[in-house]
Design an enzyme around this catalytic site. Structure first.
Site, PDB file in Angstrom:
ATOM      1  N   ASP A 173       0.777  -1.200  -0.074  1.00  0.00           N
ATOM      2  CA  ASP A 173       0.118  -0.087   0.004  1.00  0.00           C
ATOM      3  C   ASP A 173       0.791   1.321  -0.110  1.00  0.00           C
ATOM      4  O   ASP A 173       1.869   1.561   0.886  1.00  0.00           O
ATOM      5  CB  ASP A 173      -0.980   0.068   1.304  1.00  0.00           C
ATOM      6  CG  ASP A 173      -1.770   1.315   1.452  1.00  0.00           C
ATOM      7  OD1 ASP A 173      -2.773   1.509   0.338  1.00  0.00           O
ATOM      8  OD2 ASP A 173      -1.470   2.254   2.333  1.00  0.00           O
ATOM      9  N   GLU A 210      -1.463  -1.233  -5.902  1.00  0.00           N
ATOM     10  CA  GLU A 210      -2.785  -0.744  -6.571  1.00  0.00           C
ATOM     11  C   GLU A 210      -2.400  -0.073  -7.897  1.00  0.00           C
ATOM     12  O   GLU A 210      -1.353   0.381  -8.074  1.00  0.00           O
ATOM     13  CB  GLU A 210      -3.020   0.586  -5.658  1.00  0.00           C
ATOM     14  CG  GLU A 210      -3.783  -0.134  -4.267  1.00  0.00           C
ATOM     15  CD  GLU A 210      -3.894   1.256  -3.054  1.00  0.00           C
ATOM     16  OE1 GLU A 210      -5.248   1.127  -2.682  1.00  0.00           O
ATOM     17  OE2 GLU A 210      -3.086   1.789  -2.848  1.00  0.00           O
ATOM     18  N   ASP A 269      -3.448   1.592   6.992  1.00  0.00           N
ATOM     19  CA  ASP A 269      -2.440   1.463   5.759  1.00  0.00           C
ATOM     20  C   ASP A 269      -2.353  -0.155   5.736  1.00  0.00           C
ATOM     21  O   ASP A 269      -2.259  -0.740   4.887  1.00  0.00           O
ATOM     22  CB  ASP A 269      -1.199   2.015   6.113  1.00  0.00           C
ATOM     23  CG  ASP A 269      -1.247   3.567   5.860  1.00  0.00           C
ATOM     24  OD1 ASP A 269      -2.249   3.938   5.058  1.00  0.00           O
ATOM     25  OD2 ASP A 269      -0.541   4.060   6.612  1.00  0.00           O
TER      26      ASP A 269
END
Length: 414
Positions: free
Chosen positions: A184, A271, A367
């Site tokens: 992340d 991502e 997170d």
């Protein structure tokens, strides 16, 4: 397995060679701008755009004509490669991958490329490189160049000249280590990693924030000078050096982080962030002014300072070199979905760092929750493509890729 790799070194040219380097870079810039102007002129007259072969014919006319006979002083191949760059820029524009090609400016991206390996000689023992019409160039031989030389790119940065030697070589199929990890990316934390057992946090480097005051002072000093004067040029060179220090520190940090992740994990899940959209200006227009412009400007600066796009690019090819895979998953609700019960709600994200599920009451760092969800989504992506590979990744075992597939981000995204 064929590996293409570039080795970049700083060169130490003589005074005569420096003059030729500037001339060749200027000639390549001139050819690019002249060809772009020609294409625009043909478009305005309703004529078809010239392809690479047609532009090469025009280049021959320019070299043999009476207006620009000095183009003969430069080697032919770098000038032709400039036309290839223009053709690629048009292709990217029509494919909606980039904006329309723009004219090049002096001092911005000065470079040229030698594509023919038969004209290049590399003497690593003596730290020198032979290039057509430049002769033998001394370079700072900091590491060994591996593989067969395919092409060489010469570029300028902050008054220094560099060569990038691209090579090809056959290497054994690497065997990846470790299992899957979810990554992340953020602003407060550069990266939060979750491998299924433990959390690893990479703090942001903050190279721009470290030099921001010094950069602002140098820019103010440059603004006080007479434009294009000798003192203005010195001040501009000082600003460029500070920018180069910021970039070098950021690249060094990203290279070390991506190298460590690719070496210790067989599958990296990230991502699929659209950084350009996330960092778009909120200024608006005179008719419809934006809201919270100052806050959005600071957020955009913090996002761009992290270098998320460059980090993903490095992680992609380094994972391939290590025999692993990179999976990009949709970023929607990664920090709002509970990893325990699966409930998704915007209220689950209480603060920047706190996650508290409104359904089951699970509390955790936000997170870390996002990294866990990214990892699970990445594993599900592989599960849908190859059940055997998914089982091996979960168990931490290693298996070769399925027939017809390739390691890397493009193959896994389908």
């Amino acid at each position: 397995m064929l590996r293409r790799q570039a080795f970049k070194f700083r060169i130490e040219p003589t005074g005569e060679q420096q003059r030729k380097l500037r001339q060749f870079a200027g000639m390549c810039r001139f050819v690019f701008n002249k060809a772009l102007a020609l294409q625009k002129e043909r478009y305005e007259h309703g004529e078809k755009k010239l392809g690479y072969a047609g532009l090469c014919k025009r280049l021959t006319e320019w070299r043999n004509g009476t207006e620009t006979p000095w183009l003969k002083d430069a080697p032919t191949h770098p000038l032709q490669q400039t036309l290839k760059d223009l053709e690629r820029a048009y292709a990217n524009f029509f494919a909606q991958r980039a904006d329309f090609p723009r004219f090049k400016k002096k001092g911005q991206g000065d470079s040229f490329r030698y594509p023919d390996p038969n004209q290049i000689k590399l003497d690593q023992a003596n730290g020198r490189l032979f290039l057509p019409k430049l002769g033998w160039l001394r370079y700072r031989n900091s590491r060994e160049v591996l593989g067969e030389v395919r092409q060489v790119t010469v570029s300028a940065s902050c008054g220094k000249w560099f060569v990038s030697i691209q090579t090809e070589r056959e290497v054994a199929q690497p065997i990846p280590n470790g299992g899957a990890v979810g990554i992340d990316l953020g602003v407060v934390r550069f990266a939060t990693l979750w491998d299924g057992h433990k959390e690893t946090v990479l703090e942001p480097l903050g190279s721009f924030a470290r030099h921001q005051q010094r950069l602002a002072r140098a820019q103010r000093q440059m603004a006080r000078k007479t434009k294009f004067g000798r003192n203005w040029l010195k001040a501009k060179a000082r600003v460029r050096r500070i920018h180069r220090q910021i970039v070098n520190a950021r690249h060094d940090y990203l290279h070390k982080a991506s190298h460590a992740i690719s070496k210790s994990h067989a599958l990296a899940c990230v991502e699929d962030l659209q950084v350009s959209n996330m960092s778009r200006s909120a200024k608006g227009s005179a008719e419809q002014p934006g809201r919270n412009v100052r806050q959005k400007t600071g957020l955009n600066r913090s996002i761009l300072e992290q270098g998320w796009g460059e980090f993903r690019r490095q992680l992609d090819y380094k994972a391939q070199w290590a025999g692993g895979w990179l999976v990009a998953v949709p970023p929607q609700h990664t920090s709002q979905q509970c990893p325990e019960c699966g409930h998704t709600d915007a209220d689950n994200r209480q603060t920047q760092s706190l996650f508290l599920c409104v359904a089951c009451g699970h509390s955790e760092n936000a997170d870390r929750v996002a990294a866990r969800n990214i990892r699970e989504r990445g594993l599900k992506t592989l599960e849908g493509q190859d059940d055997a590979r998914f089982a091996c990744e979960v168990s931490g075992a290693v298996m070769p890729p399925a027939a017809g597939t390739h390691r890397g981000e493009s193959a896994l995204l389908g």
